[in-house]
Design a protein around this motif. Structure first.
Motif, PDB file in Angstrom:
ATOM      1  N   THR A  92      40.569  11.198  60.653  1.00 24.19           N
ATOM      2  CA  THR A  92      41.826  11.179  61.394  1.00 24.19           C
ATOM      3  C   THR A  92      42.793  10.152  60.814  1.00 24.19           C
ATOM      4  O   THR A  92      43.955  10.473  60.542  1.00 24.19           O
ATOM      5  N   VAL A  96      46.117  11.414  58.983  1.00 24.30           N
ATOM      6  CA  VAL A  96      47.392  11.167  59.657  1.00 24.30           C
ATOM      7  C   VAL A  96      48.320  10.364  58.758  1.00 24.30           C
ATOM      8  O   VAL A  96      49.485  10.719  58.552  1.00 24.30           O
ATOM      9  N   LEU A 100      51.665  12.092  57.143  1.00 20.83           N
ATOM     10  CA  LEU A 100      52.979  11.600  57.548  1.00 20.83           C
ATOM     11  C   LEU A 100      53.724  10.999  56.356  1.00 20.83           C
ATOM     12  O   LEU A 100      54.941  11.146  56.233  1.00 20.83           O
ATOM     13  N   TYR A 168      55.156  18.450  60.306  1.00 21.83           N
ATOM     14  CA  TYR A 168      55.625  17.060  60.280  1.00 21.83           C
ATOM     15  C   TYR A 168      56.934  16.962  59.482  1.00 21.83           C
ATOM     16  O   TYR A 168      57.848  16.231  59.857  1.00 21.83           O
ATOM     17  N   ALA A 214      52.569  10.611  64.993  1.00 21.59           N
ATOM     18  CA  ALA A 214      51.244  10.037  64.770  1.00 21.59           C
ATOM     19  C   ALA A 214      50.364  10.242  65.997  1.00 21.59           C
ATOM     20  O   ALA A 214      49.189  10.606  65.876  1.00 21.59           O
ATOM     21  N   ALA A 217      49.532  13.994  66.029  1.00 21.74           N
ATOM     22  CA  ALA A 217      48.653  14.390  64.921  1.00 21.74           C
ATOM     23  C   ALA A 217      47.255  13.829  65.110  1.00 21.74           C
ATOM     24  O   ALA A 217      46.265  14.478  64.771  1.00 21.74           O
ATOM     25  N   THR A 218      47.168  12.623  65.659  1.00 19.44           N
ATOM     26  CA  THR A 218      45.854  12.028  65.896  1.00 19.44           C
ATOM     27  C   THR A 218      45.015  12.922  66.805  1.00 19.44           C
ATOM     28  O   THR A 218      43.863  13.226  66.501  1.00 19.44           O
TER      29      THR A 218
END
Lengths: 290, 310
Positions: A92, A96, A100, A168, A214, A217-218
């Motif tokens: 993760t 992430v 990003l 993203y 973030a 997405a996490t």
């Protein structure tokens, strides 16, 4: 929202003001039980997780708890959930940050420079994220095999980055376009190059959008199952979602262990939720609230 | 390094558009091309190239060893005669309607009820979208525990005297799909509610006041004044829900794996079984392409909507 009600003109507000106290009662009388019912499954699973195996087998899963024990958690952690949580955390965090970073580069290029067909490129990238993953699974598994990274965390990270990038980029593009050009113009006059403007001005200004993405997405990457079971085979490399399914197979009727495992897998995203609630909610809204 | 063109938004470009655009595109610094091309290459390699491969694979028969054998549209023809595929397809329709319908009705109702600021609203909202943060696997396991023969659901039914209703929810082919559906809706409602709450923020309050002055009751004000203003949110929710429904995999996999007797099989779980459990790569790909074809219209709807204001 506060604006919405406060702008109500006095003439309209008055007729509603009289029964408002009574209506407040009705509101809570309906919402409080409903909300309790809504979180009842969580409470139930939590109590099962803290019961002992004996208590559950003797008195039944649905009865009120008569014991308190951490055995379920210890067994779950020892049976691979501990290692799986570490795997999930690694995948993760790396995925992430990497996605990003790459998305912000692409968004910067597309939003601030006259790249030909930039709108088409952006739409195509977003479309890639909307594809059903099923249409990619078999070829992606073959590609990781041919690259020799099948069954490695690296494969899972790369896949997560590739699949998330489009969305993203799209969100950051929208955010970057909203930043006034004068700020960048000033930096350019001062002699800053594109790389410098990106790192020193764009990224700091995009912090709110990056934080929301973030948080979102996490939870996405941490919660994913389908990519994990597509590119991983050995249990030692499983993230927590896949490991949970294994645990369930191994402890068929040990419901305290299964429940403990599920609770352990839920804790990290719940922490993200409680700590970053504002960002999480704005993350849910990005790209969808037009 | 040449000067970066910080022309910002496209609509701000100077009047002689064609000349200016050509000139400025030549002035995109090399590093900026790198900024764009690296992420683009990653996505091309891991999304678009595999997607195109799936189309090709769906025209072959292949078990993963040796060369794939080209069979044209045989896989698709076989799908039509496959009873499990037909079950999976009709389950997917039931799933899309049930999952979408229930979560939209509940999400919208809750959003309207929890829209006005008053004491406790924040708490109610948080509790309702909390399930959203759990993975579908975790949600599935939570509900598996609840659905056990001696679990909370059956205990509750017995407690209120409905002993006859109690059953093995996930082991009964008649109820398995719906039992999974309830769990999925439980997780989804919070998300839909958040989207509608955002949509309601954009609703012009003065119109509702005007309608109230004209004597419209609460329902009429919602139906004829507020709801039409939510059209944009509705489109997005519609597209997102259908796309999500077609993708649904984790929760079914965690709760039933498509069983018992394929009764809770969806297209996505059937695709996974064919592709990875049985290693019928061509046949699995044909199901994957079918899912894609069903989704593409909604993907386009979302794209159009999401970029409309640009």
């Amino acid at each position: 929202m506060a604006v919405q009600t406060s702008t109500a003109s006095p003439g309209v507000a008055r007729p509603e003001a009289a029964p408002s106290r009574r209506r407040g009662w009705v509101f809570h009388a309906v919402m409080a039980p409903f909300t309790l019912l809504w979180i009842a499954p969580l409470v139930f699973v939590l109590t099962v997780a803290f019961r002992s195996f004996d208590d559950i087998t003797r008195r039944g899963l649905g009865s009120l708890p008569a014991s308190f024990s951490f055995d379920g958690f210890t067994t779950a952690l020892q049976s691979g959930i501990g290692r799986a949580l570490v795997n999930s955390a690694v995948v993760t965090v790396v995925a992430v940050v990497a996605s990003l970073f790459l998305a912000s580069l692409a968004a910067f290029a597309l939003s601030r420079f006259a790249i030909p067909f930039r709108r088409t490129i952006l739409l195509a990238m977003l479309a890639g994220n909307l594809l059903p993953p099923q249409v990619l699974l078999i070829p992606v598994a073959r590609i990781t095999e041919s690259m020799g990274i099948y069954d490695s965390l690296l494969a899972l990270i790369v896949v997560q980055v590739g699949f998330g990038l489009g969305f993203y980029t799209f969100v950051l593009y929208g955010f970057m376009r909203g930043i006034p050009g004068e700020i960048l113009e000033a930096a350019r006059v001062d002699g800053a190059g594109a790389g410098r403007i990106y790192a020193r001005i764009m990224v700091p200004l995009c912090r709110p959008a990056l934080a929301a993405l973030a948080a979102l997405a996490t939870t996405w990457i941490f919660n994913d199952l389908i990519w994990a079971i597509t590119v991983l085979r050995s249990e030692a490399k499983f993230p927590v979602t896949a490991a949970l399914l294994n645990l369930q197979g191994g402890f068929v009727s040990n419901w305290n262990v299964v429940a403990s495992g599920a609770v352990l897998a839920a804790v990290p995203t719940a922490i993200v939720f409680f700590m970053f609630q504002k960002h999480f909610v704005s993350g849910l809204l990005v790209g969808a609230n037009k | 390094m040449s000067q970066p063109d910080l022309a910002t938004t496209p609509d701000q470009q100077a009047p002689p558009v064609s000349r200016r655009r050509r000139a400025s595109s030549g002035r995109v610094p090399r590093i900026v091309w790198l900024f764009l091309l690296i992420p683009l290459a990653v996505e091309l390699a891991w999304v678009f190239w595999p997607a195109m491969n799936s189309f090709w694979l769906s025209l072959t028969r292949w078990s993963g060893v040796g060369a794939a054998e080209f069979v044209g549209f045989d896989n698709y023809a076989n799908l039509l005669d496959d009873p499990v595929f037909r079950t999976a397809a009709s389950n997917t329709v039931i799933w899309t309607i049930g999952f979408g319908g229930l979560s939209v009705i509940m999400g919208l109702t809750l959003a309207v009820v929890l829209n006005r600021p008053r004491r406790g609203v924040g708490l109610y909202r948080s509790a309702i979208y909390l399930p959203m943060v759990f993975s579908l696997v975790v949600t599935g396991l939570f509900w598996r525990v609840l659905y056990q023969p001696d679990g909370a659901i059956n205990s509750t039914f017995e407690l209120i005297g409905l002993d006859g209703v109690a059953r093995q929810w996930l082991a009964d082919p008649d109820t398995a799909l719906y039992a999974v559906l309830i769990a999925a809706v439980w997780r989804q409602v919070g998300y839909i509610m958040v989207l509608y709450l955002a949509g309601l923020k954009g609703v012009d309050p003065s119109l509702e006041e005007a309608a109230a002055v004209d004597g419209a009751n609460r329902w009429q004000r919602f139906r004829y004044v507020v709801f039409p203003q939510l059209r944009g949110v509705n489109t997005v929710i519609f597209a997102v829900t259908v796309i999500d429904s077609l993708r649904t995999f984790d929760i079914v996999w965690a709760m039933t794996r498509g069983g018992p007797y394929d009764s809770s099989q969806l297209l996505s779980t059937y695709m996974f079984q064919q592709g990875f459990t049985l290693v019928n790569l061509g046949y699995g790909s044909a199901i994957a392409v079918t899912i894609f074809l069903l989704a593409i219209g909604f993907i386009i709807t979302y794209l159009v909507r999401a970029t409309r204001e640009d």
